[in-house]
Design a protein around this motif. Structure first.
Motif, PDB file in Angstrom:
ATOM      1  N   UNK A   1       5.578 -16.608  12.124  1.00 10.91           N
ATOM      2  CA  UNK A   1       5.079 -15.536  10.971  1.00 10.91           C
ATOM      3  C   UNK A   1       3.738 -15.363  11.115  1.00 10.91           C
ATOM      4  N   UNK A   2       2.829 -16.111  11.302  1.00 16.38           N
ATOM      5  CA  UNK A   2       1.414 -16.088  10.967  1.00 16.38           C
ATOM      6  C   UNK A   2       0.477 -15.982  12.198  1.00 16.38           C
ATOM      7  N   UNK A   3       1.044 -16.601  13.390  1.00 18.29           N
ATOM      8  CA  UNK A   3       0.093 -16.683  14.545  1.00 18.29           C
ATOM      9  C   UNK A   3      -0.162 -15.438  15.180  1.00 18.29           C
ATOM     10  N   UNK A   4       0.626 -14.582  15.177  1.00 15.21           N
ATOM     11  CA  UNK A   4       0.360 -13.257  15.851  1.00 15.21           C
ATOM     12  C   UNK A   4      -0.418 -12.278  14.943  1.00 15.21           C
ATOM     13  N   UNK A   5      -0.238 -12.357  13.650  1.00 16.09           N
ATOM     14  CA  UNK A   5      -1.075 -11.934  12.638  1.00 16.09           C
ATOM     15  C   UNK A   5      -2.596 -12.305  12.875  1.00 16.09           C
ATOM     16  N   UNK A   6      -2.652 -13.650  12.794  1.00 21.14           N
ATOM     17  CA  UNK A   6      -4.032 -14.363  12.874  1.00 21.14           C
ATOM     18  C   UNK A   6      -4.869 -13.789  14.073  1.00 21.14           C
ATOM     19  N   UNK A   7      -4.212 -13.583  15.290  1.00 18.87           N
ATOM     20  CA  UNK A   7      -4.776 -13.274  16.397  1.00 18.87           C
ATOM     21  C   UNK A   7      -4.793 -11.962  16.998  1.00 18.87           C
ATOM     22  N   UNK A   8      -4.331 -10.876  15.981  1.00 21.22           N
ATOM     23  CA  UNK A   8      -4.447  -9.661  16.124  1.00 21.22           C
ATOM     24  C   UNK A   8      -3.466  -8.985  17.020  1.00 21.22           C
ATOM     25  N   UNK A   9      -2.211  -9.793  17.146  1.00 18.81           N
ATOM     26  CA  UNK A   9      -0.970  -9.067  17.981  1.00 18.81           C
ATOM     27  C   UNK A   9       0.092  -8.586  17.280  1.00 18.81           C
ATOM     28  N   UNK A  10       0.707  -7.556  18.001  1.00 17.68           N
ATOM     29  CA  UNK A  10       1.940  -7.044  17.413  1.00 17.68           C
ATOM     30  C   UNK A  10       3.085  -7.819  17.338  1.00 17.68           C
ATOM     31  N   UNK A  11       3.228  -8.748  18.283  1.00 18.18           N
ATOM     32  CA  UNK A  11       4.198  -9.525  18.230  1.00 18.18           C
ATOM     33  C   UNK A  11       4.046 -10.687  19.320  1.00 18.18           C
ATOM     34  N   UNK A  12       4.867 -11.496  19.463  1.00 22.20           N
ATOM     35  CA  UNK A  12       4.847 -12.326  20.660  1.00 22.20           C
ATOM     36  C   UNK A  12       4.947 -11.678  21.953  1.00 22.20           C
TER      37      UNK A  12
ATOM     38  N   UNK B   1       4.757  -8.023   2.018  1.00 20.55           N
ATOM     39  CA  UNK B   1       4.850  -8.657   3.532  1.00 20.55           C
ATOM     40  C   UNK B   1       4.114  -7.486   4.440  1.00 20.55           C
ATOM     41  N   UNK B   2       3.961  -8.144   5.617  1.00 23.81           N
ATOM     42  CA  UNK B   2       3.219  -6.909   6.561  1.00 23.81           C
ATOM     43  C   UNK B   2       4.063  -6.076   7.087  1.00 23.81           C
ATOM     44  N   UNK B   3       3.449  -4.842   7.541  1.00 22.52           N
ATOM     45  CA  UNK B   3       4.618  -3.587   8.186  1.00 22.52           C
ATOM     46  C   UNK B   3       5.277  -4.416   9.481  1.00 22.52           C
ATOM     47  N   UNK B   4       6.071  -3.578  10.085  1.00 27.43           N
ATOM     48  CA  UNK B   4       6.737  -3.992  11.161  1.00 27.43           C
ATOM     49  C   UNK B   4       6.187  -4.560  12.249  1.00 27.43           C
ATOM     50  N   UNK B   5       4.993  -3.579  12.615  1.00 27.08           N
ATOM     51  CA  UNK B   5       3.970  -3.927  13.698  1.00 27.08           C
ATOM     52  C   UNK B   5       2.818  -4.427  13.261  1.00 27.08           C
ATOM     53  N   UNK B   6       2.721  -4.995  11.958  1.00 30.75           N
ATOM     54  CA  UNK B   6       1.647  -5.687  11.747  1.00 30.75           C
ATOM     55  C   UNK B   6       0.366  -4.933  11.104  1.00 30.75           C
ATOM     56  N   UNK B   7      -0.291  -4.095  11.928  1.00 26.00           N
ATOM     57  CA  UNK B   7      -1.605  -3.555  11.840  1.00 26.00           C
ATOM     58  C   UNK B   7      -1.503  -2.118  11.940  1.00 26.00           C
ATOM     59  N   UNK B   8      -2.581  -1.365  11.179  1.00 25.89           N
ATOM     60  CA  UNK B   8      -2.445   0.062  11.002  1.00 25.89           C
ATOM     61  C   UNK B   8      -3.267   0.553  12.263  1.00 25.89           C
TER      62      UNK B   8
ATOM     63  N   UNK C   1       0.958   5.105   7.332  1.00 21.68           N
ATOM     64  CA  UNK C   1       1.042   6.533   7.466  1.00 21.68           C
ATOM     65  C   UNK C   1       2.023   6.978   6.775  1.00 21.68           C
ATOM     66  N   UNK C   2       2.645   6.329   5.635  1.00 21.61           N
ATOM     67  CA  UNK C   2       3.898   6.746   4.828  1.00 21.61           C
ATOM     68  C   UNK C   2       5.146   6.380   5.661  1.00 21.61           C
ATOM     69  N   UNK C   3       5.181   5.545   6.649  1.00 30.55           N
ATOM     70  CA  UNK C   3       6.333   5.183   7.239  1.00 30.55           C
ATOM     71  C   UNK C   3       6.691   3.896   6.657  1.00 30.55           C
ATOM     72  N   UNK C   4       8.016   3.787   6.516  1.00 28.35           N
ATOM     73  CA  UNK C   4       8.617   2.586   5.973  1.00 28.35           C
ATOM     74  C   UNK C   4       8.563   1.496   7.050  1.00 28.35           C
ATOM     75  N   UNK C   5       8.031   0.341   6.488  1.00 32.26           N
ATOM     76  CA  UNK C   5       7.950  -0.634   7.834  1.00 32.26           C
ATOM     77  C   UNK C   5       9.048  -0.982   8.033  1.00 32.26           C
TER      78      UNK C   5
END
Length: 895
Positions: free
Chosen positions: A151-162, A565-572, A625-629
């Motif tokens: 859950x956390x590592x991709x968020x901490x390193x700035x990745x969308x996913x593994x 919780x974060x959006x589907x692809x994590x970052x805006x 941008x208004x898109x449901x995660x």
């Protein structure tokens, strides 16, 4: 999010003092931006971030067509490949196995209320002890930590996913079905009953003939497969997909601990896999490795503990990362001596592979070797001293906020100190002679391992608001901690006082009754504490206070800069630390290599630079941008896929195959209907698995596409190539363990007195020429692909196929002749080592040939001409297999 939060959000989650408060925005980067050097191609071809998927290598790299179900849909949890969903699945499944193993522990404690109690039979007690240990060590501790890591590592390193989302999902389903398979073992006569260390020769059919014991071992093999897939994925991600400016020194401490943990897992579990495959062969095929007189028992101990001691740190390091994160957050203080803390962890990770033999002080190993390992054992405690003092000084210099996550982390520190001090006794040879096999070891072990669990529970409370968007009940959380801490010490500390009680035995001196009864009471108090936790978190999930983006005042790592919780692809936007603090680059085109190197983050023409909390107003609170995660994935919006049912199907098929194999023994099946049932299950499962693997390979699926940012020292290495390298590194350990087992066994039996099998080196020499030539044909295939020659590519792959088939056919003829001479797998340990080691290599050749067949089918339709990298990646594997044979040939045919 306000400007203050923007300036506090930093790559390492650190703090600088300002009256005890954080002011991390004062620091800037001091290193250059490392571009990934990966190749991004046009026309839908695979990019550096793609999985090695032949269906996308020939120009069909479209995103998955299947709509991504919403969170409330059951279907979502069977098809999701998103790292956050997988993290939740890991966490919930690990908690289930906690309850499973915990119930077994309570049964054991009831049995020990009085000496020789009759609540459980001796055999049932041994099964409970064994299953409890295996479930907790394998199916709860590490998976629980990797729920947070996912859950956390991709968020901490700035990745969308593994790096490889489908492989991440596959690792979960293999983990789940391995646990289910272990549970099935209880319904097959009896499960494994020889202790979680599974010492030889008790682990052999002579002493444990039941099918259930074999099933438990096969469940462990499936679990290790899950670990291997996960390790390759995490290492590729953390080395190749960090945000711009996020150098290794700036990694958050939790990510650092996961990085080191996964490196240890890659090598330690490969050694365990070797031990389990040999044991499986002894049980299913009738080989005699661990039944060999004079070497079998000691060989198992070497292989198991080469895994077993790093496993202690594999379990504890993520807990250490949680402690570091929560200590920083709830003291408002950057960790004291942060770089020394990291160096100490690196030193422990390396040293962990040099201390395994202190578990074997009671064996016949000579005193000089024992003394050496006593020194390494004491030496590994020194880096831990540094880490403990760093945590203590961080508390002293900060302003503590006694929240539930901090209480559990602080409690973990206290418990680990006790566990570490009592472990020093076991590191001394003389004292180990006295304490080994007693409850002193049980108490010490649990103060370390369950001490780590204590911190991980703190991590569950810490990240619960991020995962759910809701706050837990703080009062109930503190009640949970109070019951947990009291119950823990009431359970385990009396074991130090009753240390003369023998392990895994229901009889003990009546003088220790009081201590054991206190321990039993403590066990139920500890169990009750988890009922409080489950009630607290389940209730808070629905009615808890909304958490907001960052409910912790001084949390500074990147996961707290996005919604909860974060959006589907994590970052805006594209995360960047180029300016020294986290900023999101919102651009009309992707950031290209070299942009944003040092200083302020660079942006593409026409783009905008937006800091955390400063995103354009057209982005809603979810940052999309208004898109449901949770909306369906639109192939025209973004590039990544998030859904695939094939990992689940492959996991289920693997379960069926292993269930069928569990019925085999000594190369045969039970007589009558039972044998037919197991044979049928194995055949159906194999066909099912082949169908699932082909389906997964043919699916159109796109993983995260680069460039990603920091990739040193793998700047010019694509994700898939790095993944292949990492997998082959684990395979080196696997083959090294097999070769080491052969050498160890031969030395133990006398090198000169060893009856060499086979007698004639000619078949081995012929096979050497065949494999070396096949490597050359793979090179020719790659050159043809680079030149765009379809016929040249097909000719090279066909030649490789023919030569590989020739290798296996020659090997089959050789084995057939040896069988006619009476040299079967079970004839002697000499034949067992030859057949199993060369058989493992032959299995690698067979897998390679199946890949070649698949690639030939694709190449015939024009694949690999515009993108030859899959041929190159296959070549890495095939050349490795050939190199291994260059070691096996002289070892078995010449020396």
């Amino acid at each position: 999010m306000n400007d203050e939060t923007r300036h506090r959000t930093e790559p390492d989650g650190g703090h600088t003092t300002d009256g005890g408060h954080a002011s991390a925005g004062e620091r800037t980067t001091d290193g250059e931006h490392e571009t990934d050097g990966g190749r991004a191609t046009d026309g839908g071809h695979a990019t550096a971030g793609d999985e090695l998927d032949p269906s996308r290598i020939d120009g069909h790299a479209d995103a998955a067509e299947e709509a991504f179900p919403p969170l409330g849909s059951i279907k979502r949890w069977f098809v999701t490949t998103n790292h956050k969903d997988i993290g939740i699945l890991y966490t919930l499944t690990a908690l289930f196995f906690l309850v499973f193993g915990g119930v077994l522990a309570l049964l054991m404690r009831v049995q020990l209320w009085t000496p020789g109690g009759n609540f459980l039979s001796p055999l049932s007690y041994n099964q409970a002890v064994t299953a409890h240990g295996l479930l907790m060590v394998f199916w709860f501790l590490s998976p629980f930590a990797f729920g947070f890591a996912n859950y956390v590592v991709p968020l901490q390193i700035g990745a969308k996913d593994l790096a490889f989302p489908r492989l991440n999902a596959l690792s979960y389903w293999l983990y789940l079905f391995s646990g289910v398979l272990f549970g099935v073992s209880f319904f097959q006569g009896q499960s494994l009953a020889g202790g979680w260390t599974m010492y030889a020769p008790l682990n052999l059919p002579t002493y444990m003939p039941n099918v259930g014991a074999t099933t438990a071992i096969l469940a462990l093999v499936l679990f290790v497969a899950s670990v291997t897939v996960s390790s390759v994925n995490f290492l590729t991600t953390m080395h190749r997909m960090r945000a711009e400016g996020l150098t290794y020194w700036r990694l958050p401490l939790f990510t650092w601990t996961i990085l080191l943990t996964v490196w240890m897992m890659l090598f330690a579990f490969a050694a365990l896999l070797a031990a389990l495959l040999i044991l499986t062969s002894d049980r299913l095929l009738g080989t005699t490795y661990f039944a060999a007189e004079g070497s079998g028992s000691l060989l198992w101990a070497h292989l198991f503990w080469f895994f077993g001691h790093p496993e202690v740190y594999i379990v504890f390091f993520p807990a250490l990362g949680v402690m570091a994160e929560t200590f920083q957050t709830f003291t408002g203080r950057r960790l004291v001596g942060r770089k020394w803390f990291i160096l100490a962890m690196i030193l422990v990770a390396v040293q962990s592979f040099a201390v395994w033999m202190h578990h074997m002080f009671l064996t016949g190993i000579n005193l000089q070797v024992k003394t050496l390992f006593m020194a390494t054992t004491i030496g590994i405690s020194l880096p831990f001293d540094l880490m403990v003092f760093a945590l203590i000084y961080t508390m002293i210099k900060g302003r503590i906020r006694f929240t539930t996550p901090f209480l559990f982390s602080f409690g973990a520190l206290v418990l680990f100190i006790i566990g570490g001090i009592t472990g020093v006794f076991l590191g001394a040879i003389v004292l180990d002679y006295e304490f080994r096999g007693t409850y002193w070891v049980v108490a010490h072990f649990h103060y370390v391992m369950v001490g780590g669990v204590t911190a991980l529970i703190g991590g569950l409370y810490y990240w619960f608001p991020k995962m759910t968007g809701r706050m837990y009940d703080e009062w109930l959380g503190k009640v949970h901690f109070g019951l947990f801490f009291v119950g823990f010490n009431l359970l385990y500390f009396p074991m130090f006082l009753a240390w003369e009680t023998p392990r895994r035995v229901i009889e003990y001196d009546p003088a220790f009754v009081t201590w054991h009864q206190l321990a039993t009471v403590g066990a139920f108090v500890l169990g009750a504490s988890f009922l409080v936790m489950f009630w607290n978190l389940s209730r808070s999930l629905f009615v808890g206070e909304e958490a907001g983006d960052n409910p912790w005042e001084f949390a500074t790592t990147a996961e707290w800069a996005v919604p909860s919780p974060p959006p589907l692809e994590n970052f805006p936007g594209t995360p960047s630390y180029g300016s020294g603090s986290l900023r999101f680059l919102t651009t009309e085109r992707a950031l290209t290599p070299g942009e944003g190197s040092g200083g302020a983050p660079g942006v593409a023409d026409g783009g905008t630079t937006a800091a955390v909390g400063g995103i354009d107003h057209d982005l809603d609170s979810r940052g999309l941008g208004g898109h449901d995660p949770d909306r369906s994935h639109d192939p025209n919006h973004g590039h990544e896929s998030h859904a695939s049912v094939w990992p689940f199907v492959v996991g289920l098929a693997s379960f069926v195959v292993f269930l069928g194999l569990s019925g085999f023994r000594d190369g045969g099946l039970p007589p009558g209907m039972e044998g037919g049932i197991y044979a049928g299950i194995a055949v159906v499962g194999t066909a099912f698995l082949a169908f699932a693997l082909v389906g997964m390979a043919r699916q159109r699926f796109r993983g995260p596409a680069g460039p990603f940012g920091e990739s040193w020292p793998f700047d010019g290495v694509e994700n898939t190539k790095l993944g292949v390298w990492i997998f082959l590194a684990s395979d080196v350990v696997l083959f090294g363990a097999f070769i080491g087992a052969y050498v160890f066994t031969r030395v133990a039996h006398g090198w000169v007195d060893w009856h060499v099998v086979p007698h004639d080196p000619t078949p081995g020499l012929v096979n050497t020429y065949l494999l070396l030539t096949s490597s050359f044909s793979v090179v020719l295939a790659l050159v043809a692909a680079e030149k765009g020659s379809r016929y040249g590519l097909l000719a090279g792959l066909t030649a490789t196929l023919v030569l590989g088939v020739g290798f296996l056919a020659n090997k089959a003829i050789e084995w057939n002749e040896l069988f006619h001479e009476g040299l079967t797998l079970s004839s002697s340990v000499e034949t067992s080592t030859f057949y199993l080691t060369t058989g493992l290599h032959g299995a690698h050749v067979l897998v390679g040939l199946l890949i070649v067949l698949y690639m030939m089918g694709r190449a015939a339709r024009g694949a690999y001409l515009d993108d030859e990298r899959p041929v190159e990646y296959f070549g890495l594997y095939w050349h490795f297999v050939d190199i291994v044979w260059l070691f096996l040939f002289p070892l078995f045919y010449i020396i």
